[in-house]
Design an enzyme around this catalytic site. Structure first.
Site, PDB file in Angstrom:
ATOM      1  N   THR A  43       0.822  -1.215   0.000  1.00 14.21           N
ATOM      2  CA  THR A  43       0.000   0.000   0.000  1.00 14.21           C
ATOM      3  C   THR A  43       0.855   1.264   0.000  1.00 14.21           C
ATOM      4  OG1 THR A  43      -1.498   1.275   1.420  1.00 14.21           O
ATOM      5  CG2 THR A  43      -0.117  -0.329   2.529  1.00 14.21           C
ATOM      6  N   ASP A  44       0.283   2.354  -0.491  1.00 15.65           N
ATOM      7  CA  ASP A  44       0.990   3.642  -0.445  1.00 15.65           C
ATOM      8  C   ASP A  44       1.157   4.127   0.993  1.00 15.65           C
ATOM      9  OD1 ASP A  44      -1.661   4.341   0.088  1.00 15.65           O
ATOM     10  OD2 ASP A  44      -1.814   5.837  -1.518  1.00 15.65           O
TER      11      ASP A  44
HETATM   12  P1  NAD Z   1     -10.229  -6.769   2.677  1.00 17.51           P
HETATM   13  O1  NAD Z   1     -10.177  -6.485   4.135  1.00 17.51           O
HETATM   14  O2  NAD Z   1     -11.452  -6.426   1.905  1.00 17.51           O
HETATM   15  O3  NAD Z   1      -9.957  -8.320   2.432  1.00 17.51           O
HETATM   16  C1  NAD Z   1      -8.987  -9.043   3.137  1.00 17.51           C
HETATM   17  C2  NAD Z   1      -9.214 -10.531   2.892  1.00 17.51           C
HETATM   18  O4  NAD Z   1      -8.164 -11.253   3.540  1.00 17.51           O
HETATM   19  C3  NAD Z   1     -10.544 -11.062   3.476  1.00 17.51           C
HETATM   20  O5  NAD Z   1     -11.158 -11.921   2.557  1.00 17.51           O
HETATM   21  C4  NAD Z   1     -10.107 -11.827   4.722  1.00 17.51           C
HETATM   22  O6  NAD Z   1     -10.964 -12.901   5.040  1.00 17.51           O
HETATM   23  C5  NAD Z   1      -8.726 -12.322   4.297  1.00 17.51           C
HETATM   24  N1  NAD Z   1      -7.852 -12.579   5.442  1.00 17.51           N
HETATM   25  C6  NAD Z   1      -7.616 -11.771   6.519  1.00 17.51           C
HETATM   26  N2  NAD Z   1      -6.773 -12.372   7.378  1.00 17.51           N
HETATM   27  C7  NAD Z   1      -6.449 -13.585   6.825  1.00 17.51           C
HETATM   28  C8  NAD Z   1      -5.605 -14.646   7.239  1.00 17.51           C
HETATM   29  N3  NAD Z   1      -4.926 -14.607   8.406  1.00 17.51           N
HETATM   30  N4  NAD Z   1      -5.497 -15.731   6.433  1.00 17.51           N
HETATM   31  C9  NAD Z   1      -6.190 -15.782   5.257  1.00 17.51           C
HETATM   32  N5  NAD Z   1      -7.020 -14.814   4.835  1.00 17.51           N
HETATM   33  C10 NAD Z   1      -7.136 -13.721   5.609  1.00 17.51           C
HETATM   34  O7  NAD Z   1      -8.944  -6.058   2.074  1.00 17.51           O
HETATM   35  P2  NAD Z   1      -8.730  -5.358   0.650  1.00 17.51           P
HETATM   36  O8  NAD Z   1      -9.161  -3.952   0.740  1.00 17.51           O
HETATM   37  O9  NAD Z   1      -9.256  -6.242  -0.417  1.00 17.51           O
HETATM   38  O10 NAD Z   1      -7.133  -5.340   0.585  1.00 17.51           O
HETATM   39  C11 NAD Z   1      -6.413  -6.437   0.032  1.00 17.51           C
HETATM   40  C12 NAD Z   1      -4.931  -6.140   0.111  1.00 17.51           C
HETATM   41  O11 NAD Z   1      -4.639  -4.953  -0.617  1.00 17.51           O
HETATM   42  C13 NAD Z   1      -4.424  -5.907   1.530  1.00 17.51           C
HETATM   43  O12 NAD Z   1      -3.167  -6.521   1.641  1.00 17.51           O
HETATM   44  C14 NAD Z   1      -4.305  -4.396   1.644  1.00 17.51           C
HETATM   45  O13 NAD Z   1      -3.279  -4.055   2.536  1.00 17.51           O
HETATM   46  C15 NAD Z   1      -3.950  -4.018   0.210  1.00 17.51           C
HETATM   47  N6  NAD Z   1      -4.362  -2.688  -0.232  1.00 17.51           N
HETATM   48  C16 NAD Z   1      -5.657  -2.278  -0.118  1.00 17.51           C
HETATM   49  C17 NAD Z   1      -6.041  -1.035  -0.606  1.00 17.51           C
HETATM   50  C18 NAD Z   1      -7.471  -0.543  -0.525  1.00 17.51           C
HETATM   51  O14 NAD Z   1      -7.745   0.600  -0.880  1.00 17.51           O
HETATM   52  N7  NAD Z   1      -8.429  -1.366  -0.104  1.00 17.51           N
HETATM   53  C19 NAD Z   1      -5.087  -0.209  -1.213  1.00 17.51           C
HETATM   54  C20 NAD Z   1      -3.758  -0.659  -1.299  1.00 17.51           C
HETATM   55  C21 NAD Z   1      -3.417  -1.903  -0.822  1.00 17.51           C
HETATM   56  O1  TDX Z   2     -16.178   6.898   8.463  1.00 20.06           O
HETATM   57  C1  TDX Z   2     -15.148   7.351   7.918  1.00 20.06           C
HETATM   58  N1  TDX Z   2     -14.974   8.701   7.827  1.00 20.06           N
HETATM   59  C2  TDX Z   2     -13.867   9.275   7.285  1.00 20.06           C
HETATM   60  O2  TDX Z   2     -13.765  10.510   7.232  1.00 20.06           O
HETATM   61  C3  TDX Z   2     -14.132   6.498   7.367  1.00 20.06           C
HETATM   62  C4  TDX Z   2     -14.275   5.006   7.430  1.00 20.06           C
HETATM   63  C5  TDX Z   2     -13.020   7.101   6.807  1.00 20.06           C
HETATM   64  N2  TDX Z   2     -12.872   8.447   6.778  1.00 20.06           N
HETATM   65  C6  TDX Z   2     -11.668   9.039   6.163  1.00 20.06           C
HETATM   66  C7  TDX Z   2     -10.346   8.507   6.677  1.00 20.06           C
HETATM   67  C8  TDX Z   2      -9.452   8.597   5.457  1.00 20.06           C
HETATM   68  O3  TDX Z   2      -8.886   9.904   5.382  1.00 20.06           O
HETATM   69  O4  TDX Z   2     -11.700   8.692   4.781  1.00 20.06           O
HETATM   70  C9  TDX Z   2     -10.395   8.396   4.281  1.00 20.06           C
HETATM   71  C10 TDX Z   2     -10.392   6.981   3.731  1.00 20.06           C
HETATM   72  O5  TDX Z   2     -10.523   6.100   4.841  1.00 20.06           O
HETATM   73  P1  TDX Z   2     -10.531   4.506   4.654  1.00 20.06           P
HETATM   74  O6  TDX Z   2     -11.587   4.147   3.669  1.00 20.06           O
HETATM   75  O7  TDX Z   2     -10.551   3.898   6.008  1.00 20.06           O
HETATM   76  O8  TDX Z   2      -9.146   4.263   3.896  1.00 20.06           O
HETATM   77  P2  TDX Z   2      -7.624   4.631   4.287  1.00 20.06           P
HETATM   78  O9  TDX Z   2      -7.437   4.807   5.726  1.00 20.06           O
HETATM   79  O10 TDX Z   2      -7.189   5.734   3.372  1.00 20.06           O
HETATM   80  O11 TDX Z   2      -6.901   3.234   3.860  1.00 20.06           O
HETATM   81  C11 TDX Z   2      -7.270   2.574   2.622  1.00 20.06           C
HETATM   82  O12 TDX Z   2      -6.324   2.823   1.615  1.00 20.06           O
HETATM   83  C12 TDX Z   2      -5.047   2.236   1.740  1.00 20.06           C
HETATM   84  C13 TDX Z   2      -7.416   1.065   2.829  1.00 20.06           C
HETATM   85  O13 TDX Z   2      -8.374   0.811   3.846  1.00 20.06           O
HETATM   86  C14 TDX Z   2      -6.093   0.429   3.159  1.00 20.06           C
HETATM   87  O14 TDX Z   2      -6.241  -0.982   3.266  1.00 20.06           O
HETATM   88  C15 TDX Z   2      -5.122   0.747   2.035  1.00 20.06           C
HETATM   89  O15 TDX Z   2      -3.850   0.266   2.348  1.00 20.06           O
END
Ligand code: NAD
Ligand code: TDX
Length: 339
Positions: free
Chosen positions: A125-126
């Site tokens: 992640t960033d």
């Molecule tokens: P998410 O929370 O939606 O999904 C995580 C998944 O991992 C779930 O299906 C959960 O059951 C599984 N999991 C958790 N712990 C586990 C374990 N111990 N063993 C096996 N499975 C397990 O997350 P996401 O948003 O899809 O993120 C996926 C990946 O991408 C993460 O590594 C996160 O750090 C990275 N990432 C997410 C974002 C974002 O904006 N969502 C951005 C950049 C990087």
């Molecule tokens: O209820 C809320 N109100 C609010 O103001 C929530 C849930 C979030 N926020 C703000 C916090 C952050 O500035 O919105 C922004 C986005 O929040 P999140 O959706 O929790 O994302 P963030 O913390 O930016 O992290 C996400 O991007 C990078 C993902 O959850 C991470 O898994 C990924 O690595």
């Protein structure tokens, strides 16, 4: 090829599985997921019966189970999405983040070493770069930006990245890492900003914006992230980190207002609540490396992606209503009731 996708019942992992099955029907996908609160088997319903797809419920920290699975499947590639992913939860309770995000990644890499897996890709992640000031729009994260984390979540992801690079240097493990900005799109768990605001707005509930709402995130449609990972695992150079982002910086408050307008809901639903502890101000990715080396560019404009996302939540109410009617209620109460 056989590709093990961990965390494939979550948001980005499931979208990646759909992408791979569609673009590379010749490959076999094995999804390993613990099905934590964030994992939903119903998300994978449409691919469950495909002959080239297998689901296995397993914890990436379960060393014996993981080694047995690798012995059986002899994967060519492992893509690690499995993680605890929510910053707010990591502030409440860091332990499970360290366990899954660090120890789980190490367990997978040990199995990769033992079974000679051709590529281990770590989805990072960033957030590992920390944050940028609002008054320096010229600054962006490059792959050279020092690691400088703010939350237990980002620290655990950074630790996993460092371990992955160490496994590459010390053991020659063929590792790649992608560091992506905030994703949005279908199957995004409703604890995160965009789906939470859509679900609350549709239910005429308050829209809790942390602090002043001026924090900036760099949003990327999930399919563009999946395409980037697909390119990196097939054409990326081992031992390298690739930043992934679409030059799409937006303030939280503007996203929330946009969602109100798109759904015909009043901005009076917006409620400013106590800020997140250690709240990162701004993220911005410089994706020059992945563009020049692999030709990747984002394809979905934010205006189109957010409309597609809102439409998806409108037409898949059963998916998110089931989630927010369960254990999620306790979570919501704990995080937002007295905020
Ligand atoms: P998410 O929370 O939606 O999904 C995580 C998944 O991992 C779930 O299906 C959960 O059951 C599984 N999991 C958790 N712990 C586990 C374990 N111990 N063993 C096996 N499975 C397990 O997350 P996401 O948003 O899809 O993120 C996926 C990946 O991408 C993460 O590594 C996160 O750090 C990275 N990432 C997410 C974002 C974002 O904006 N969502 C951005 C950049 C990087
Ligand atoms: O209820 C809320 N109100 C609010 O103001 C929530 C849930 C979030 N926020 C703000 C916090 C952050 O500035 O919105 C922004 C986005 O929040 P999140 O959706 O929790 O994302 P963030 O913390 O930016 O992290 C996400 O991007 C990078 C993902 O959850 C991470 O898994 C990924 O690595």
């Amino acid at each position: 090829m056989t590709i093990i996708v961990t965390g494939g019942a979550g948001f980005i992992g499931s979208n990646f599985i759909f992408f791979e099955l569609d673009r590379h029907p010749e490959d076999r996908i094995v999804c390993l997921d613990k099905l934590t609160y964030a994992g939903n088997l119903s998300t994978l319903r449409d691919v469950m019966d495909r002959p080239n797809f297998r689901f296995i419920k397993m914890d990436i920290c379960d060393r014996e189970g993981v080694f047995r699975l690798f012995e059986e499947e002899k994967p060519d590639i492992v893509v690690n999405f499995a993680a605890e992913s929510h910053v707010d939860r990591s502030i409440e309770d860091p332990g499970v983040f360290l366990q899954t995000n660090i120890m789980g990644t190490a367990t997978l890499m040990d199995a990769c070493r033992k079974y000679g897996v051709g590529r281990f890709h770590q989805v990072s992640t960033d957030e590992v770069y920390g944050d940028l000031p609002l008054d320096r729009p010229d600054l962006m994260f490059t792959e050279e930006t020092p690691i400088h984390t703010s939350s237990p979540y980002s620290s655990s992801k950074a630790a996993a990245d460092l371990l992955a690079l160490a496994y590459h240097r010390t053991y020659g493990l063929p590792v790649t890492i992608s560091r992506c900005s905030n994703n949005y799109g279908p199957y995004h768990f409703p604890e995160k900003l965009i789906p939470l605001m859509i679900a609350n707005a549709l239910n005429d509930k308050p829209l809790p914006v942390y602090g002043t709402g001026e924090n900036v995130r760099d949003w990327l449609y999930v399919e563009d992230h999946c395409r980037a990972i697909d390119l990196i695992i097939r054409k990326g150079r081992v031992g390298e980190v690739y930043n992934v982002g679409g030059h799409n910086e937006m303030r939280n408050i503007d996203i929330v207002k946009l969602i109100c307008h798109a759904l015909g809901k009043p901005e009076s639903l917006i409620t400013f609540v106590t800020d997140r502890k250690g709240h990162d101000m701004r993220y911005a990715i410089d994706p020059t490396k992945i563009h020049s080396e692999l030709g990747w560019l984002p394809e979905t404009k934010f205006a189109d992606g957010i409309q597609k996302t809102i439409d998806w939540y409108l037409t898949h109410r059963d998916w998110w209503e089931e989630i927010i009617s369960g254990e999620y209620q306790n979570y919501y109460e704990k995080m937002y009731a007295n905020r």
